[in-house]
Write an enzyme that holds these catalytic residues in place. Structure first.
Site, PDB file in Angstrom:
ATOM      1  CG  ASN A   1      -2.022   1.031   1.127  1.00  0.00           C
ATOM      2  OD1 ASN A   1      -1.907   1.975   0.351  1.00  0.00           O
ATOM      3  ND2 ASN A   1      -3.062   0.872   1.897  1.00  0.00           N
ATOM      4  CG  ASP A   2       1.564   3.132   3.632  1.00  0.00           C
ATOM      5  OD1 ASP A   2       0.516   3.673   3.240  1.00  0.00           O
ATOM      6  OD2 ASP A   2       1.710   2.664   4.769  1.00  0.00           O
ATOM      7  CB  VAL A   3       5.986   0.496  -0.883  1.00  0.00           C
ATOM      8  CG1 VAL A   3       6.513   0.290   0.525  1.00  0.00           C
ATOM      9  CG2 VAL A   3       5.184  -0.711  -1.332  1.00  0.00           C
TER      10      VAL A   3
END
Lengths: 479, 104
Positions: free
Chosen positions: A405-407
């Site tokens: 997700n965040d990456v």
């Protein structure tokens, strides 16, 4: 062996003494060579064995040849007791290491790190009574060994609990202040013990309080740190254990312990720095900041989420030329690495070029995804680092984001208010098509919206990563 | 100031070792590829189990005539240290074995 062969400063030394010191030198060199070999893929396994043999050598010669200040060797009864304790530890350590699942690797590394910290703290605690009041040097290393070892122990246990899902993230804004106070009190008490002219017996109370404070600090220090920051924390705790062992090395003036400990400390620090760099954050920010407290991302228009059917996904993938799979922690949780490899081989068979893109902080420890995919037999040359993938990503037909997700959150480019603004990401949003596999619409660890999901080119495939991949593979098979 | 210089002189060998080991550690590890981050970490972790030497020395010279707190804690230090060493090296080897297997 016990023949005195020379005298230094009025004390005689024997052949045995010389051999012992020589074995420490060899052990220290084996640690250095071992670590050096460990940092190259071709020689890594050999390096590990070299380091292990150095350790074995130092253990055996210590057992056989070490003498205390009175010149007495280790009595035979003690040797047997030591061997039994080592036997117990070795049996447990070996069997756990052989049996544990690769997905549980971060937990195991944390546990072993905790045991190392505990051993260092215990050695420092037990050696404290032998310290000489006023001998600042020996007091400093003993007190530091106790503090750092205890923090490494309790911190690693909490890290283990978090990785295993037993301990949640506790993030309260006031915790930063409590931790700061706790740290100051702990260091203050340590300094008080070091400078005190009292005999060690009279200071025993303070040492036990110091032990308790350090243990509490270790817990409080790791508690607020969120899942995605785990790679940083694990590396840091690893470094602490090394430093604590080095401190104990000074207590015994043992060069093998000092060198081994400092090497590990330095290695841990480098990994910590690498992980911080991969998230574009400073270490201080990781420890005190935690995403939750940081800036609130601007909640822009959300746009529409589009789902994709399995058959559409299967067709899209089968007729692509280039596919990139971006795994994240969700892949580890769902244990979907084997089925991901199956998808890879199947597409490969259809002439599709498949690559895996690994973000440095994907997962919960440094290199987590690499280990998982290696377990699933994904060839080494199919794994690409972030920068290598990003140069060519606009030519990629489909990226499949599995549990990451965040990456892949483009907010790191677009949204200065976002807590992850400036963090290097895999540029999934530049690919021609994006398929995101996700359990639900929950936010990533950072608790922020991921605009990638609302991108026009993105389509979602909801469900457990393993199930979704299995169905997708079946779908492609039946085509 | 004088006191700091005094300490430096007394502990000069220790300070030399620390300073050089830090450099050595950084030089040896730097530029490690991402694939090896986990094995490197767990291998290094096993090396930090070198504290086991301290445990051996400690228990080796402990009086065994009575069962003291020192003896019990010392034995725990030994067991923990061994767990760290044996478990750490074993698990690293297992990981690296996997890496090797698929390189064929």
């Amino acid at each position: 062996m016990d023949k005195v062969i020379g005298i230094i400063n009025g004390t005689g030394f024997t052949v045995g003494d010389s051999i012992l010191e020589l074995s420490y030198l060899i052990a220290a060199l084996l640690f250095v060579v071992g670590l050096k070999l460990l940092s190259h893929p071709q020689t890594a396994r050999k390096g590990n064995l070299w380091a292990a043999s150095g350790m074995g050598l130092a253990m055996i010669t210590t057992l056989l040849l070490h003498k205390n200040s009175e010149g007495d060797g280790i009595p035979l009864t003690n040797v047997w007791i030591i061997m039994s304790a080592i036997g117990v530890g070795a049996a447990i350590g070996w069997s756990v290491a052989r049996k544990v699942k690769m997905t549980a690797m971060p937990q195991l590394v944390s546990i072993y790190n905790a045991t190392g910290g505990a051993a260092s703290a215990l050695v420092a605690l037990l050696e404290y009574p032998n310290a000489i009041a006023g001998d600042i040097g020996s007091l400093i290393v003993t007190v530091l060994g106790l503090i750092i070892g205890s923090v490494a122990f309790s911190g690693s246990m909490i890290a283990y609990g978090k990785l295993d899902g037993k301990v949640g993230d506790v993030m309260k804004p006031f915790m930063t202040y409590i931790n700061l106070v706790l740290l100051i009190v702990t260091l203050g008490l340590g300094a008080y013990i070091i400078q005190s002219p009292n005999l060690p017996e009279e200071m025993a109370w303070a040492v036990y309080i110091l032990l308790a404070l350090s243990l509490v600090y270790g817990i409080m220090f790791v508690l607020p740190i969120g899942g995605a920051d785990m790679p940083v924390v694990i590396s840091l705790l690893n470094s602490f254990t090394g430093i604590a062992a080095a401190m104990a090395g000074f207590i015994y003036s043992n060069q093998a312990m000092i060198l081994g400990g400092i090497l590990v400390g330095a290695a841990g620090m480098i990994l910590t720095a690498l992980m911080c760099k991969a998230m574009n954050r400073s270490l201080l920010n990781v420890i005190i900041g935690s995403f939750g407290g940081g800036g609130t991302a601007s909640d822009l228009e959300q746009g529409n989420i589009k789902e994709i059917t399995l058959s559409d996904a299967a067709i899209l993938l089968s007729y692509s030329k280039k596919v990139v799979i971006i795994p994240g922690y969700g892949l580890a949780v769902a244990q979907a690495q084997h089925i991901a490899h199956e998808l890879d081989t199947m597409l490969d068979g259809k002439g599709v070029e498949v690559k895996f893109a690994i973000h440095p902080v994907a997962g919960r420890m440094p290199g987590h995804m690499n280990v998982l995919l290696a377990e699933a037999d994904v060839p080494y040359d199919k794994l690409f680092e972030m920068d290598d993938i990003n140069t060519d990503i606009s030519n990629v037909d489909v990226v499949i984001v599995i549990g990451a997700n965040d990456v892949v959150n483009p907010a790191s480019y677009d949204d200065p208010a976002s807590p992850i603004y400036g963090m290097p990401i895999i540029d999934a949003h530049l690919a021609k098509n994006i398929i995101v596999m996700k359990r639900g619409m929950g936010k990533g660890y950072a608790g922020i919206e991921n605009f990638l999901f609302f991108n026009d080119k993105t389509r979602m495939l909801f469900g457990n990563a393993k199930d979704s991949l299995q169905k997708l593979v079946n779908e492609i098979k039946s085509m | 100031m004088e006191q700091i210089l005094e300490y430096f002189f007394i502990y000069k060998e220790a300070i030399f070792i620390i300073a050089l080991s830090v450099f050595l550690g950084i030089e040896v590890i730097s530029k490690v590829p991402a694939v090896l981050h986990t094995p490197l970490m767990s291998g290094a972790n096993a090396i930090s189990g070198v504290i086991i030497i301290g445990g051996i020395i400690l228990v080796g010279h402990t009086d065994l005539s009575t069962i003291s707190l020192e003896l019990i804690l010392g034995l725990f230090a030994l067991i923990f240290g061994t767990l760290n060493v044996v478990g750490g090296f074993a698990v690293t080897d297992r990981m690296l074995e996997m890496f090797k297997k698929k390189k064929k």
